[in-house]
Each structure stands twice: as C-alpha cells, then as structure tokens.
Design an enzyme around this catalytic site. Structure first.
Site, PDB file in Angstrom:
ATOM      1  N   LYS A  22       0.843  -1.207   0.000  1.00  0.00           N
ATOM      2  CA  LYS A  22       0.000   0.000   0.000  1.00  0.00           C
ATOM      3  C   LYS A  22       0.870   1.246   0.000  1.00  0.00           C
ATOM      4  O   LYS A  22       0.660   2.179  -0.770  1.00  0.00           O
ATOM      5  CB  LYS A  22      -0.882  -0.005   1.243  1.00  0.00           C
ATOM      6  CG  LYS A  22      -1.498   1.334   1.604  1.00  0.00           C
ATOM      7  CD  LYS A  22      -2.404   1.280   2.806  1.00  0.00           C
ATOM      8  CE  LYS A  22      -1.703   1.440   4.096  1.00  0.00           C
ATOM      9  NZ  LYS A  22      -1.437   2.825   4.517  1.00  0.00           N
ATOM     10  N   ASN A  23       1.909   1.249   0.854  1.00  0.00           N
ATOM     11  CA  ASN A  23       2.698   2.468   1.043  1.00  0.00           C
ATOM     12  C   ASN A  23       3.724   2.701  -0.051  1.00  0.00           C
ATOM     13  O   ASN A  23       4.391   3.734  -0.059  1.00  0.00           O
ATOM     14  CB  ASN A  23       3.361   2.448   2.425  1.00  0.00           C
ATOM     15  CG  ASN A  23       2.320   2.564   3.528  1.00  0.00           C
ATOM     16  OD1 ASN A  23       1.140   2.813   3.244  1.00  0.00           O
ATOM     17  ND2 ASN A  23       2.727   2.342   4.758  1.00  0.00           N
ATOM     18  N   CYS A 116      -5.043  11.854  13.257  1.00  0.00           N
ATOM     19  CA  CYS A 116      -5.810  10.601  13.222  1.00  0.00           C
ATOM     20  C   CYS A 116      -5.525   9.891  14.546  1.00  0.00           C
ATOM     21  O   CYS A 116      -4.906  10.445  15.440  1.00  0.00           O
ATOM     22  CB  CYS A 116      -5.384   9.756  12.031  1.00  0.00           C
ATOM     23  SG  CYS A 116      -3.687   9.224  12.148  1.00  0.00           S
ATOM     24  N   ARG A 121       0.047  14.130  12.926  1.00  0.00           N
ATOM     25  CA  ARG A 121       0.303  13.985  11.484  1.00  0.00           C
ATOM     26  C   ARG A 121       0.508  15.337  10.787  1.00  0.00           C
ATOM     27  O   ARG A 121      -0.177  15.704   9.854  1.00  0.00           O
ATOM     28  CB  ARG A 121      -0.837  13.210  10.807  1.00  0.00           C
ATOM     29  CG  ARG A 121      -1.265  11.936  11.472  1.00  0.00           C
ATOM     30  CD  ARG A 121      -0.173  10.888  11.590  1.00  0.00           C
ATOM     31  NE  ARG A 121       0.312  10.376  10.351  1.00  0.00           N
ATOM     32  CZ  ARG A 121      -0.185   9.298   9.737  1.00  0.00           C
ATOM     33  NH1 ARG A 121      -1.208   8.687  10.259  1.00  0.00           N
ATOM     34  NH2 ARG A 121       0.320   8.859   8.610  1.00  0.00           N
ATOM     35  N   ASP A 305       4.962   0.603  12.234  1.00  0.00           N
ATOM     36  CA  ASP A 305       3.761  -0.056  11.684  1.00  0.00           C
ATOM     37  C   ASP A 305       3.637  -1.498  12.127  1.00  0.00           C
ATOM     38  O   ASP A 305       2.618  -2.127  11.842  1.00  0.00           O
ATOM     39  CB  ASP A 305       3.775  -0.004  10.156  1.00  0.00           C
ATOM     40  CG  ASP A 305       3.560   1.407   9.647  1.00  0.00           C
ATOM     41  OD1 ASP A 305       3.759   1.644   8.450  1.00  0.00           O
ATOM     42  OD2 ASP A 305       3.226   2.282  10.473  1.00  0.00           O
ATOM     43  N   ARG A 397      -8.303  -0.642   5.249  1.00  0.00           N
ATOM     44  CA  ARG A 397      -7.485   0.379   4.577  1.00  0.00           C
ATOM     45  C   ARG A 397      -6.126  -0.191   4.178  1.00  0.00           C
ATOM     46  O   ARG A 397      -5.484   0.325   3.272  1.00  0.00           O
ATOM     47  CB  ARG A 397      -7.263   1.575   5.508  1.00  0.00           C
ATOM     48  CG  ARG A 397      -8.507   2.405   5.763  1.00  0.00           C
ATOM     49  CD  ARG A 397      -8.177   3.646   6.526  1.00  0.00           C
ATOM     50  NE  ARG A 397      -7.055   4.332   5.883  1.00  0.00           N
ATOM     51  CZ  ARG A 397      -6.229   5.154   6.524  1.00  0.00           C
ATOM     52  NH1 ARG A 397      -6.394   5.375   7.822  1.00  0.00           N
ATOM     53  NH2 ARG A 397      -5.244   5.743   5.900  1.00  0.00           N
TER      54      ARG A 397
HETATM   55  C1  EPZ Z   1       4.241   6.905   6.317  1.00  0.00           C
HETATM   56  O1  EPZ Z   1       3.418   7.907   6.886  1.00  0.00           O
HETATM   57  C2  EPZ Z   1       3.368   5.655   6.243  1.00  0.00           C
HETATM   58  N1  EPZ Z   1       2.205   5.933   5.397  1.00  0.00           N
HETATM   59  C3  EPZ Z   1       2.900   5.272   7.641  1.00  0.00           C
HETATM   60  O2  EPZ Z   1       2.157   4.074   7.527  1.00  0.00           O
HETATM   61  C4  EPZ Z   1       4.132   5.011   8.514  1.00  0.00           C
HETATM   62  O3  EPZ Z   1       3.714   4.720   9.833  1.00  0.00           O
HETATM   63  C5  EPZ Z   1       5.034   6.261   8.514  1.00  0.00           C
HETATM   64  O4  EPZ Z   1       5.377   6.611   7.153  1.00  0.00           O
HETATM   65  C6  EPZ Z   1       6.317   6.038   9.297  1.00  0.00           C
HETATM   66  O5  EPZ Z   1       7.004   4.947   8.766  1.00  0.00           O
HETATM   67  C7  EPZ Z   1       2.350   5.908   4.056  1.00  0.00           C
HETATM   68  O6  EPZ Z   1       3.435   5.708   3.533  1.00  0.00           O
HETATM   69  C8  EPZ Z   1       1.095   6.119   3.257  1.00  0.00           C
HETATM   70  P1  EPZ Z   1       6.157  10.364   8.432  1.00  0.00           P
HETATM   71  P2  EPZ Z   1       3.929   9.453   6.915  1.00  0.00           P
HETATM   72  O7  EPZ Z   1       6.019  11.592   7.630  1.00  0.00           O
HETATM   73  O8  EPZ Z   1       4.650   9.758   5.671  1.00  0.00           O
HETATM   74  C9  EPZ Z   1       6.046  13.615  11.861  1.00  0.00           C
HETATM   75  C10 EPZ Z   1       0.378   2.624   7.891  1.00  0.00           C
HETATM   76  O9  EPZ Z   1       0.024   2.059   8.930  1.00  0.00           O
HETATM   77  N2  EPZ Z   1       5.973  14.581  10.750  1.00  0.00           N
HETATM   78  O10 EPZ Z   1       7.415   9.548   8.321  1.00  0.00           O
HETATM   79  O11 EPZ Z   1       2.780  10.290   7.299  1.00  0.00           O
HETATM   80  C11 EPZ Z   1       4.729  12.857  12.006  1.00  0.00           C
HETATM   81  O12 EPZ Z   1       3.832  13.603  12.809  1.00  0.00           O
HETATM   82  C12 EPZ Z   1       0.783   4.075   7.927  1.00  0.00           C
HETATM   83  O13 EPZ Z   1       0.488   2.066   6.762  1.00  0.00           O
HETATM   84  C13 EPZ Z   1       6.083  15.936  11.029  1.00  0.00           C
HETATM   85  O14 EPZ Z   1       6.238  16.344  12.179  1.00  0.00           O
HETATM   86  O15 EPZ Z   1       4.943   9.375   8.130  1.00  0.00           O
HETATM   87  C14 EPZ Z   1       5.150  11.573  12.666  1.00  0.00           C
HETATM   88  O16 EPZ Z   1       5.237  11.761  14.067  1.00  0.00           O
HETATM   89  C15 EPZ Z   1       0.517   4.705   9.280  1.00  0.00           C
HETATM   90  N3  EPZ Z   1       5.991  16.824  10.000  1.00  0.00           N
HETATM   91  C16 EPZ Z   1       6.540  11.324  12.094  1.00  0.00           C
HETATM   92  O17 EPZ Z   1       6.988  12.577  11.548  1.00  0.00           O
HETATM   93  C17 EPZ Z   1       5.809  16.415   8.699  1.00  0.00           C
HETATM   94  O18 EPZ Z   1       5.757  17.283   7.789  1.00  0.00           O
HETATM   95  C18 EPZ Z   1       6.580  10.265  11.003  1.00  0.00           C
HETATM   96  O19 EPZ Z   1       5.824  10.746   9.957  1.00  0.00           O
HETATM   97  C19 EPZ Z   1       5.703  15.044   8.439  1.00  0.00           C
HETATM   98  C20 EPZ Z   1       5.787  14.132   9.481  1.00  0.00           C
END
Ligand code: EPZ
Length: 427
Positions: A22-23, A116, A121, A305, A397
């Site tokens: 998915k990701n 969420c 996020r 995850d 999802r």
């Molecule tokens: C991706 O989400 C994945 N989703 C998530 O999978 C996964 O948990 C996550 O990466 C971490 O590995 C997809 O790829 C669709 P991040 P993403 O940006 O990109 C903070 C699942 O279960 N952050 O690496 O949203 C954020 O709040 C999902 O399949 C900021 O502060 O994750 C979080 O605490 C859930 N500012 C941390 O970084 C930003 O601009 C990690 O977020 C962006 C993120």
C-alpha cells in the site's frame, strides 16, 4: 459497519503469498500525474486507501482503471489541481499529490489532512521542502495554497526522516530546473520503489535507501509499466500471527531484506525463522520469550507499523518486555483493548511495559486504526474463546480481506456485516 468474528486457538499453518505494498502504491499512483503518457502499475492491492487515491486522480481529470490488481492511469487530460477536502480528510496520504500537482500545474490547493488515531500527522516538513524548491505557500485556515511559477533544484534538509515529505519533495524535484539534494531523507523500501518508478519514466533520481537523495530535473516523463514491491508490513503481520498462535507458516513473494529488524526481534523471542531469496518460513512450537526492549524508529530500525502487532505477541510471551514508540505520539490505542482481553500492559508516556500472560481471552474489541486493528485480530486468533473486532474499515485500509488471508492459514475467522445496524439507521 462490518465486524470480524474469531474463534481463537488454531495454530496457523500453510503457505501464503503477500499482496503489493500500500505504502509503495500510493505515492507511485500520485507520481503517475507527472507522466505525459499512460502508466500501468501492477501488483496494486485492492484496498480502501487505493480506491480513495483513484477517486482523487479521477476528480483531478485523470482516467484511472483498476482491474486484476493493475491500474492504468492516463493523466493527459488532468486539469484540476484542487484536492477536495472530503477526500483529503478521508485519507491523509492524499498529501502525496502536492509535489506532483505543483510540478505539473504550478499550483495546488489542499487542506490540512488533520490528525488521526495515531497522532497529529503534521505536514510542515512537506511544505518547508516545497518552499525551498520555490513554492509560495499560503495557509488560510485549513486551506493551503501552494504556487510556483518555476521549481528550482536546491538542497533540502529534513530535520526528521519523514517518509511522506521525502517522497513529496522527490516528486516535485523530478521536473524542477537543476539538481535537488535531500539531506536527512527517509530510507524506507517504499522510497526506493518510488525512485525505481520515477527513473522507469525517465527521471534521474539517485540515493534512495540512503539518507541523501539526489534528483537532476528533466523536462518531461514518459509512460511505463511497473510492478510495486510486496507489502512488508502485511508480511510482518502474518509472521507475528504465526508466532502468536504457535504455528508453522511459509510466506512467498516477500523481500526478507525489508524485514531484518522484525526477524531479529522474533528470533530473540525464540521464533524459528528460515529465510530464502523471496520466501520465509516461521515456526513457533512453544511459548515465546519476552524481549527486553523493542524501540520503533525510522527504517531500517524496527518499524512503528509493526509495533501493535508485536505488542500482542509480547503480551503472550514469558517475562517482561518494554516497547518504546518514538515515531508517533499516540500509537498505543490498542493497549486498552488488549488489556480487556487479559493482557498485563502498563503505559508510561511512550513506553509500554508488557508482562506476558499465559492466555488471552476472547471478547468484543474495537479497531482504532489500521495496525491496532491487525494487532487485535492476532490477539483473537491466539485467544481462548470468541473475539469480535468492530470498526473493521480501519483494517480494510491496509489489508486485502484480512479474514480470507488468515482463514487460508487455518484461522477460524469470518466477516459479518452489521446489516441490522445499517437497516436501523436507514429506517
Ligand atoms: C508513512 O506515513 C506511512 N504511510 C505510515 O504508515 C508510517 O507509519 C510512517 O510513514 C512512518 O514509517 C504511508 O506511507 C502512506 P512520516 P507518513 O512523515 O509519511 C512527523 C500505515 O500504517 N511529521 O514519516 O505520514 C509525524 O507527525 C501508515 O500504513 C512531522 O512532524 O509518516 C510523525 O510523528 C501509518 N511533520 C513522524 O513525523 C511532517 O511534515 C513520522 O511521519 C511530516 C511528518
């Protein structure tokens, strides 16, 4: 709303093939907006999030046809760069469209995706990276308008290896003028797959999988035909379920190198794991042992995850384990539900202290997010008695018919639609 009904106690056994990631598919679908010609993307799982992404692409004027796990996208007629708030709120991953839309149209309107169940996020790292490339960002309440007459390559430094921000900046940079270097990039396999996809279309991206990614801008991207990698998180979920039910399971079509950190944790718990080039065998004949300390962290460390799923296993393991969540601030919503099944878990800030119990007991529980729901399914498969898991749409999802996947391995699990509830509300 559907629910899952599980009669626990069957050790899982048999062989299963894992669907596409998915990701990986979500950012690759967003990147198809950059191609001048038709793009075919294969091994795309049939999931709620994929359906939402296809609806957004259609809403933007693309044609997007899904059949037999392949998607054919023609974005030549795309004309809008406004992501509808309703669709944005339904799936925060729609933020991945910002980079491609900015590169394609020079403007994009989107909405703060909102938090969420697992955390706030934020998208500040996405917006800061796009601004470094020359975008002008205006925030009007939850509406965000990004405009860029021209995107110019530059050095972007990420102070956290955000997966989404890395992917958004990569996609915006492929049509920018000059070279972009992303320092402090995320290293996930899904980012490596996005690089492979973009280069397949004629982009010049290097370094994905390391913390420094370089993109040399090109003038256009052509079409192509690309298959996404298998889903490492679904694979890991099956591995943990096999261990928690003391089963004997073989997983095919998997990339073991993507799961090194999980393999390490499971072996420390006493699980036998044999690894082939695209296959893994998992056996856990006896009760697993506690693992002193498991810490989630960006790839290649232990993935957030899989945190909820492994917590379920540790709740049944002999001894006391510590699970520390460092990526999301609110990713322990499954603890309360596991404790209702008899688990002994105490949370202190982002630490969960887990004292293994010999048995969990079936009851009615509620999925709060995608991976918490998967953890509760594993708990139900291992528990004594009947477990019903409500709010199954969260699980849908990220897992293609999770009940079919586990039934194929001997799990006693079925889906029930709450028609009575729907009928009641529709009266
Ligand atoms: C991706 O989400 C994945 N989703 C998530 O999978 C996964 O948990 C996550 O990466 C971490 O590995 C997809 O790829 C669709 P991040 P993403 O940006 O990109 C903070 C699942 O279960 N952050 O690496 O949203 C954020 O709040 C999902 O399949 C900021 O502060 O994750 C979080 O605490 C859930 N500012 C941390 O970084 C930003 O601009 C990690 O977020 C962006 C993120």
């Amino acid at each position: 709303m559907d629910k899952l009904v599980i009669e626990g106690g069957n050790p899982l056994s048999g062989t299963i093939r894992i669907h596409g990631a998915k990701n990986a598919a979500l950012p690759i679908l967003a990147a198809s907006l950059l191609a001048q010609d038709t793009v075919t993307i294969r091994n795309v799982p049939h999931l709620l999030d994929i359906d939402v992404m296809l609806d957004i692409l259609r809403d933007l004027g693309c044609s997007a046809r899904y059949a037999d796990r392949s998607v054919v996208v023609d974005s030549s007629l795309a004309s809008s760069s406004h992501i509808p708030e309703s669709l944005m709120r339904q799936m925060r991953s729609s933020v991945f469209l910002t980079g491609p839309l900015l590169a394609r149209f020079g403007e994009v309107q989107l909405y703060q995706p909102g938090g969420c169940a697992i955390g706030e996020r934020k998208i500040d790292l996405h917006l800061r990276g796009l601004a470094a490339l020359g975008a002008e960002i205006q925030e009007k309440g939850s509406l965000i308008v990004c405009r860029a007459r021209e995107l110019r390559g530059t050095e972007v430094i990420l102070d956290f290896p955000s997966v989404g921000a890395t992917e958004n900046i990569m996609m915006a940079a492929v049509l920018a003028k000059g070279r972009t270097t992303i320092v402090g990039a995320a290293r996930e396999p899904e980012i490596q797959d996005l690089q492979a996809f973009l280069n397949h279309l004629g982009a010049k991206v290097r370094g994905a999988g390391t913390d420094t990614i370089t993109v040399d801008g090109v003038t256009e991207l052509h079409g192509g035909d690309f298959a996404v990698i298998p889903d490492r998180i679904v694979s890991g979920t099956v591995m943990v379920a096999a261990a928690a039910t003391r089963g004997d399971v073989t997983i095919e079509g998997v990339q073991p190198a993507h799961l090194t950190s999980l393999i390490h944790v499971l072996r420390r718990a006493g699980v036998q794991i044999e690894v082939g080039s695209d296959i893994m065998a998992i056996r856990a004949a006896a009760r697993t042992k506690a693992v002193e300390r498991v810490v989630t962290s960006p790839y290649p460390a232990f993935p957030t995850d899989l945190q909820a799923q492994v917590m379920t296993l540790l709740a049944l393991s002999d001894g006391v384990s510590l699970m520390k969540e460092t990526v999301f601030e609110g990713r322990f919503k499954h603890v309360e539900e596991l404790c209702r099944m008899g688990a002994d878990i105490r949370v202190d800030l982002n630490n969960a202290f887990i004292r293994g119990v010999p048995q969990l007991y079936g009851t009615s529980v509620e999925a709060t997010d995608l991976r918490a729901g998967a953890a509760l399914v594993i708990a139900g498969l291992a528990a004594q008695g009947r477990t019903t898991v409500e709010q199954v749409h969260h699980i849908d999802r990220g897992y293609e018919r999770i009940e079919e996947m586990f039934r194929q391995l001997g799990g006693d699990i079925r889906r029930e639609s709450n028609k009575t509830l729907e009928a009641y509300h529709a009266r």
